[in-house]
Design a protein around this motif. Structure first.
Motif, PDB file in Angstrom:
ATOM      1  N   PHE A 232       0.826  -1.207   0.000  1.00 11.09           N
ATOM      2  CA  PHE A 232       0.000   0.000   0.000  1.00 11.09           C
ATOM      3  C   PHE A 232       0.861   1.258   0.000  1.00 11.09           C
ATOM      4  O   PHE A 232       0.624   2.194  -0.780  1.00 11.09           O
ATOM      5  N   LEU A 233       1.863   1.298   0.862  1.00 17.44           N
ATOM      6  CA  LEU A 233       2.721   2.476   0.951  1.00 17.44           C
ATOM      7  C   LEU A 233       3.493   2.717  -0.341  1.00 17.44           C
ATOM      8  O   LEU A 233       3.690   3.868  -0.748  1.00 17.44           O
ATOM      9  N   LYS A 234       3.908   1.643  -0.994  1.00 21.85           N
ATOM     10  CA  LYS A 234       4.608   1.798  -2.281  1.00 21.85           C
ATOM     11  C   LYS A 234       3.646   2.312  -3.349  1.00 21.85           C
ATOM     12  O   LYS A 234       3.995   3.222  -4.122  1.00 21.85           O
ATOM     13  N   LEU A 235       2.443   1.757  -3.400  1.00 22.81           N
ATOM     14  CA  LEU A 235       1.448   2.234  -4.359  1.00 22.81           C
ATOM     15  C   LEU A 235       1.125   3.704  -4.118  1.00 22.81           C
ATOM     16  O   LEU A 235       1.003   4.500  -5.059  1.00 22.81           O
ATOM     17  N   TYR A 236       0.983   4.056  -2.849  1.00 26.64           N
ATOM     18  CA  TYR A 236       0.654   5.436  -2.500  1.00 26.64           C
ATOM     19  C   TYR A 236       1.786   6.379  -2.879  1.00 26.64           C
ATOM     20  O   TYR A 236       1.554   7.464  -3.425  1.00 26.64           O
ATOM     21  N   ALA A 237       3.021   5.963  -2.595  1.00 19.91           N
ATOM     22  CA  ALA A 237       4.179   6.793  -2.943  1.00 19.91           C
ATOM     23  C   ALA A 237       4.239   7.026  -4.452  1.00 19.91           C
ATOM     24  O   ALA A 237       4.459   8.158  -4.913  1.00 19.91           O
TER      25      ALA A 237
ATOM     26  N   MET B 217       1.452   9.460  -5.518  1.00 17.67           N
ATOM     27  CA  MET B 217       1.736  10.850  -5.163  1.00 17.67           C
ATOM     28  C   MET B 217       2.788  11.441  -6.087  1.00 17.67           C
ATOM     29  O   MET B 217       2.716  12.609  -6.469  1.00 17.67           O
ATOM     30  N   ARG B 218       3.752  10.649  -6.470  1.00 18.29           N
ATOM     31  CA  ARG B 218       4.790  11.127  -7.394  1.00 18.29           C
ATOM     32  C   ARG B 218       4.167  11.515  -8.735  1.00 18.29           C
ATOM     33  O   ARG B 218       4.542  12.507  -9.341  1.00 18.29           O
ATOM     34  N   ASP B 219       3.199  10.715  -9.172  1.00 24.23           N
ATOM     35  CA  ASP B 219       2.573  10.958 -10.469  1.00 24.23           C
ATOM     36  C   ASP B 219       1.628  12.154 -10.469  1.00 24.23           C
ATOM     37  O   ASP B 219       1.471  12.829 -11.484  1.00 24.23           O
ATOM     38  N   HIS B 220       0.990  12.422  -9.323  1.00 22.01           N
ATOM     39  CA  HIS B 220      -0.088  13.413  -9.307  1.00 22.01           C
ATOM     40  C   HIS B 220       0.233  14.725  -8.594  1.00 22.01           C
ATOM     41  O   HIS B 220      -0.542  15.671  -8.684  1.00 22.01           O
ATOM     42  N   LEU B 221       1.358  14.804  -7.917  1.00 22.69           N
ATOM     43  CA  LEU B 221       1.616  15.982  -7.088  1.00 22.69           C
ATOM     44  C   LEU B 221       1.666  17.272  -7.889  1.00 22.69           C
ATOM     45  O   LEU B 221       1.250  18.321  -7.418  1.00 22.69           O
ATOM     46  N   THR B 222       2.164  17.206  -9.106  1.00 23.76           N
ATOM     47  CA  THR B 222       2.277  18.421  -9.910  1.00 23.76           C
ATOM     48  C   THR B 222       0.920  19.046 -10.215  1.00 23.76           C
ATOM     49  O   THR B 222       0.826  20.235 -10.498  1.00 23.76           O
TER      50      THR B 222
ATOM     51  N   LEU C 162       2.856  12.907   6.818  1.00 24.63           N
ATOM     52  CA  LEU C 162       3.759  12.950   5.671  1.00 24.63           C
ATOM     53  C   LEU C 162       3.037  13.450   4.423  1.00 24.63           C
ATOM     54  O   LEU C 162       3.596  14.203   3.628  1.00 24.63           O
ATOM     55  N   SER C 163       1.788  13.039   4.260  1.00 25.13           N
ATOM     56  CA  SER C 163       1.024  13.448   3.076  1.00 25.13           C
ATOM     57  C   SER C 163       0.707  14.935   3.116  1.00 25.13           C
ATOM     58  O   SER C 163       1.023  15.686   2.189  1.00 25.13           O
ATOM     59  N   SER C 164       0.074  15.354   4.196  1.00 20.92           N
ATOM     60  CA  SER C 164      -0.388  16.736   4.305  1.00 20.92           C
ATOM     61  C   SER C 164       0.784  17.711   4.380  1.00 20.92           C
ATOM     62  O   SER C 164       0.839  18.693   3.640  1.00 20.92           O
ATOM     63  N   GLY C 165       1.729  17.430   5.267  1.00 22.83           N
ATOM     64  CA  GLY C 165       2.894  18.307   5.383  1.00 22.83           C
ATOM     65  C   GLY C 165       3.771  18.241   4.153  1.00 22.83           C
ATOM     66  O   GLY C 165       4.383  19.242   3.755  1.00 22.83           O
ATOM     67  N   GLY C 166       3.816  17.051   3.537  1.00 25.26           N
ATOM     68  CA  GLY C 166       4.658  16.892   2.362  1.00 25.26           C
ATOM     69  C   GLY C 166       4.214  17.730   1.185  1.00 25.26           C
ATOM     70  O   GLY C 166       5.042  18.196   0.400  1.00 25.26           O
ATOM     71  N   VAL C 167       2.912  17.943   1.040  1.00 23.98           N
ATOM     72  CA  VAL C 167       2.416  18.768  -0.059  1.00 23.98           C
ATOM     73  C   VAL C 167       2.951  20.189   0.067  1.00 23.98           C
ATOM     74  O   VAL C 167       3.432  20.778  -0.906  1.00 23.98           O
TER      75      VAL C 167
ATOM     76  N   ASP D  98       8.822  14.982  -6.219  1.00 23.98           N
ATOM     77  CA  ASP D  98       9.211  13.666  -5.727  1.00 23.98           C
ATOM     78  C   ASP D  98       9.304  13.614  -4.201  1.00 23.98           C
ATOM     79  O   ASP D  98       9.554  12.555  -3.626  1.00 23.98           O
ATOM     80  N   CYS D  99       9.073  14.750  -3.555  1.00 27.44           N
ATOM     81  CA  CYS D  99       9.297  14.870  -2.114  1.00 27.44           C
ATOM     82  C   CYS D  99       8.483  13.871  -1.302  1.00 27.44           C
ATOM     83  O   CYS D  99       9.029  13.137  -0.471  1.00 27.44           O
ATOM     84  N   ILE D 100       7.173  13.833  -1.499  1.00 25.48           N
ATOM     85  CA  ILE D 100       6.318  12.966  -0.691  1.00 25.48           C
ATOM     86  C   ILE D 100       6.640  11.501  -0.938  1.00 25.48           C
ATOM     87  O   ILE D 100       6.663  10.695  -0.006  1.00 25.48           O
ATOM     88  N   ALA D 101       6.908  11.146  -2.180  1.00 21.98           N
ATOM     89  CA  ALA D 101       7.238   9.758  -2.495  1.00 21.98           C
ATOM     90  C   ALA D 101       8.479   9.311  -1.735  1.00 21.98           C
ATOM     91  O   ALA D 101       8.510   8.216  -1.153  1.00 21.98           O
ATOM     92  N   ARG D 102       9.505  10.152  -1.701  1.00 14.48           N
ATOM     93  CA  ARG D 102      10.739   9.795  -0.980  1.00 14.48           C
ATOM     94  C   ARG D 102      10.461   9.633   0.508  1.00 14.48           C
ATOM     95  O   ARG D 102      10.948   8.687   1.149  1.00 14.48           O
TER      96      ARG D 102
END
Length: 219
Positions: free
Chosen positions: A107-112, A115-120, A185-190, A200-204
């Motif tokens: 799950f965490l890998k899928l989520y990472a 997020m990498r694909d959609h953050l922009t 990590l998700s909310s602060g990472g954005v 790539d920040c949140i994914a890392r």
């Protein structure tokens, strides 16, 4: 996802073709979401939403009693879409492994990756926006936001408890804190990613969290 997990915007849950009125309501909500993220709820006016949506003011009040009702419906839709997103991602992970630890790592890998694909394309984190602007919203919206965060916690805390039963932690660990970390990590990472223009920040960060989970439970 985000995305907020979902901090990202996910498609509105639909079961049947929408009527013209439903499409108009969704258009207003889309416009309001972008505006609240970018400049705040207090600075977002009904007049600008009416103009941007190409409707009359009476058309706005047909769908929303007032601005606070707009905020409540906006948060309800955001939370409902996030629940669907998390459910679908969790189900995919569980289908790939019936082991609680391995499925959580999947799950965490899928989520990472997601997020990498959609953050922009993400304007920001709506949960963080409501929290930071809590004085601009009525008590009902603030309560709904808090309940949504607790639902995140409950979802991942339950999963981590399941893991802990099958894989006793190799060191003392606060499972609630570990559950909270997914949203933190998700909310602060954005915010962090937007400030540094680093998609790539949140994914890392999520993959680093994934490794810490693996080490705590599996060694």
């Amino acid at each position: 996802m985000p995305t907020d997990v979902a901090t990202k915007t996910v498609p509105t849950v639909q079961s049947e073709p929408r009527s013209k009125g439903e499409r108009t309501r969704d258009r207003i909500l889309d416009l309001a979401y972008e505006a609240v993220i970018r400049k705040g709820f207090a600075a977002t006016s009904i007049e600008e939403l009416v103009e941007a949506a190409g409707i009359t003011k009476s058309g706005f009040f047909y769908h929303f009693k007032d601005k606070n009702d707009l905020a409540r419906q906006l948060l309800e839709r955001y939370q409902a879409n996030n629940y669907v997103y998390l459910d679908e991602l969790s189900e995919r992970a569980r289908e790939l492994s019936d082991d609680p630890l391995h499925s959580f790592l999947i799950f965490l890998k899928l989520y990472a990756d997601d997020m990498r694909d959609h953050l922009t394309n993400m304007p920001g984190c709506f949960i963080a926006a409501v929290t930071a602007q809590d004085q601009s919203f009525d008590r009902e919206v603030v309560r709904m936001n808090a309940e949504g965060i607790l639902a995140w916690r409950q979802r991942f805390h339950g999963w981590l408890e399941e893991i802990a039963k099958a894989y006793p932690p190799r060191r003392e660990v606060d499972l609630l804190a570990m559950a909270d970390a997914v949203l933190t990590l998700s909310s602060g990472g954005v915010t962090f990613a937007k400030a540094l223009r680093d998609a790539d920040c949140i994914a890392r960060q999520m993959l680093l969290y994934r490794e810490s989970v693996r080490l705590i439970f599996a060694g």
